[in-house]
Design a protein around this motif. Structure first.
Motif, PDB file in Angstrom:
ATOM      1  N   HIS A  11       0.877  -1.293   0.019  1.00  0.00           N
ATOM      2  CA  HIS A  11      -0.130  -0.115   0.008  1.00  0.00           C
ATOM      3  C   HIS A  11       0.891   1.348   0.260  1.00  0.00           C
ATOM      4  O   HIS A  11       2.014   1.263   0.741  1.00  0.00           O
ATOM      5  N   GLN A  12       0.278   2.267  -0.601  1.00  0.00           N
ATOM      6  CA  GLN A  12       1.059   3.533  -0.699  1.00  0.00           C
ATOM      7  C   GLN A  12       0.997   4.092   0.684  1.00  0.00           C
ATOM      8  O   GLN A  12      -0.018   3.980   1.523  1.00  0.00           O
ATOM      9  N   VAL A  19      -3.315   8.759   8.087  1.00  0.00           N
ATOM     10  CA  VAL A  19      -3.107   7.674   8.992  1.00  0.00           C
ATOM     11  C   VAL A  19      -3.510   7.510  10.457  1.00  0.00           C
ATOM     12  O   VAL A  19      -4.233   6.682  10.974  1.00  0.00           O
ATOM     13  N   THR A  20      -3.248   8.627  11.045  1.00  0.00           N
ATOM     14  CA  THR A  20      -3.587   8.738  12.581  1.00  0.00           C
ATOM     15  C   THR A  20      -5.067   8.694  12.571  1.00  0.00           C
ATOM     16  O   THR A  20      -5.776   8.001  13.630  1.00  0.00           O
ATOM     17  N   ALA A  21      -5.874   9.574  11.818  1.00  0.00           N
ATOM     18  CA  ALA A  21      -7.438   9.361  11.803  1.00  0.00           C
ATOM     19  C   ALA A  21      -7.731   7.977  11.715  1.00  0.00           C
ATOM     20  O   ALA A  21      -8.795   7.639  12.452  1.00  0.00           O
ATOM     21  N   LEU A  22      -7.464   7.338  10.847  1.00  0.00           N
ATOM     22  CA  LEU A  22      -7.715   6.021  10.482  1.00  0.00           C
ATOM     23  C   LEU A  22      -7.440   5.184  11.756  1.00  0.00           C
ATOM     24  O   LEU A  22      -8.271   4.268  12.202  1.00  0.00           O
ATOM     25  N   ARG A  23      -6.096   5.267  12.187  1.00  0.00           N
ATOM     26  CA  ARG A  23      -5.814   4.425  13.522  1.00  0.00           C
ATOM     27  C   ARG A  23      -6.667   4.521  14.545  1.00  0.00           C
ATOM     28  O   ARG A  23      -7.141   3.690  15.164  1.00  0.00           O
ATOM     29  N   TRP A  24      -7.278   5.992  14.812  1.00  0.00           N
ATOM     30  CA  TRP A  24      -8.048   6.026  16.045  1.00  0.00           C
ATOM     31  C   TRP A  24      -9.447   5.678  15.641  1.00  0.00           C
ATOM     32  O   TRP A  24     -10.099   5.609  16.487  1.00  0.00           O
ATOM     33  N   ALA A  25      -9.948   5.990  14.396  1.00  0.00           N
ATOM     34  CA  ALA A  25     -11.230   5.599  14.039  1.00  0.00           C
ATOM     35  C   ALA A  25     -11.391   4.214  14.054  1.00  0.00           C
ATOM     36  O   ALA A  25     -12.485   3.371  14.505  1.00  0.00           O
ATOM     37  N   LEU A  26     -10.402   3.109  13.835  1.00  0.00           N
ATOM     38  CA  LEU A  26     -10.623   1.895  13.597  1.00  0.00           C
ATOM     39  C   LEU A  26     -10.225   1.236  15.249  1.00  0.00           C
ATOM     40  O   LEU A  26     -10.515   0.092  15.574  1.00  0.00           O
ATOM     41  N   ALA A  27      -9.441   2.021  16.099  1.00  0.00           N
ATOM     42  CA  ALA A  27      -9.063   1.559  17.074  1.00  0.00           C
ATOM     43  C   ALA A  27     -10.158   1.394  18.297  1.00  0.00           C
ATOM     44  O   ALA A  27     -10.978   2.357  18.171  1.00  0.00           O
ATOM     45  N   ALA A  64      -2.826   0.455   9.450  1.00  0.00           N
ATOM     46  CA  ALA A  64      -2.195   1.583   8.607  1.00  0.00           C
ATOM     47  C   ALA A  64      -0.698   1.527   8.708  1.00  0.00           C
ATOM     48  O   ALA A  64      -0.154   1.012   9.668  1.00  0.00           O
ATOM     49  N   ALA A  65      -0.108   2.142   7.764  1.00  0.00           N
ATOM     50  CA  ALA A  65       1.466   2.364   7.774  1.00  0.00           C
ATOM     51  C   ALA A  65       1.754   2.969   8.809  1.00  0.00           C
ATOM     52  O   ALA A  65       1.527   4.053   8.924  1.00  0.00           O
ATOM     53  N   ARG A  66       3.135   2.803   9.451  1.00  0.00           N
ATOM     54  CA  ARG A  66       3.729   3.367  10.399  1.00  0.00           C
ATOM     55  C   ARG A  66       4.267   4.745   9.932  1.00  0.00           C
ATOM     56  O   ARG A  66       4.791   4.668   8.451  1.00  0.00           O
TER      57      ARG A  66
END
Length: 212
Positions: A11-12, A19-27, A64-66
């Protein structure tokens, strides 16, 4: 607890904010308030006390990518800590498991990387049967002290202590410690309070809050 992830090579890399928004949205920011006590067999006195695990975060990490390399070392000049970091996770009961080596600190690898947005968590033992462990003097830190975390790329992330708190394990400040933050922050966790001989663990957790 191990969770499936995605290969970063497929993934790009997304922009950091996304990335941060996705991580917290899915966490799932659901943390067990209690702690599962870990002890060393044969411990029977305050000078031969065994460590209890810090509170147990149960987090579903986002795939998500680090944006920052994983941490490899923590240095805390004010209390003489200079330790390699090892990845730590949770056990079957959801309790955070500190490193097996009492002289070494660990990073909760399912949470944010130090330097990313969010509360990165480092944990370590306070002592064992032989004496002080890696985070023995953690509660001696004061606002303004520095915590330096080096990542795998050689970059040093400097955090400044903002406060130190102690919480009974029966009333741990789950949301305050593990909840989302606006910027990169750090939590250092160990045991504290009185040693409960009947449970062979400490009554409290010491938490150091730091931020960039």
């Amino acid at each position: 607890m191990r969770l499936p992830g995605r290969s970063a090579g497929r993934h790009q890399r997304r922009p950091r904010r996304l990335v941060t928004a996705l991580r917290w949205a899915l966490a799932l920011v659901a943390v067990t308030a209690g702690a599962l006590a870990l002890f060393s067999p044969g411990s029977s006195s305050p000078t031969a006390r065994a460590e209890a695990a810090p509170p147990a975060p149960v987090v579903v990490a986002a795939p998500a990518a680090r944006t920052v390399a994983a941490p490899v070392r923590v240095v805390i000049p004010a209390i003489g800590v200079d330790s390699a970091l090892t990845d730590i996770g949770v056990d079957a009961a959801g309790a955070l498991v500190p490193p097996a080596d009492f002289t070494q600190a660990g990073w909760f690898a399912a949470g944010p990387v130090p330097g990313e947005v969010g509360p990165a968590v480092l944990a370590g033992h306070v002592d064992d049967r032989s004496g002080p462990a890696v985070f023995f003097r953690l509660e001696d830190l004061t606002a303004g002290d520095q915590v330096l975390v080096t990542d795998g790329d050689g970059q040093v992330h400097a955090f400044t202590v903002t406060r130190v708190a102690a919480y009974p394990k029966t009333a741990f400040a789950t949301a305050e410690v593990y909840g989302p933050t606006a910027g990169p922050e750090l939590r250092l966790i160990t045991c504290g309070g009185t040693f409960d001989r009947s449970r062979r663990s400490y009554t409290d957790n010491v938490v150091v809050y730091a931020r960039t």
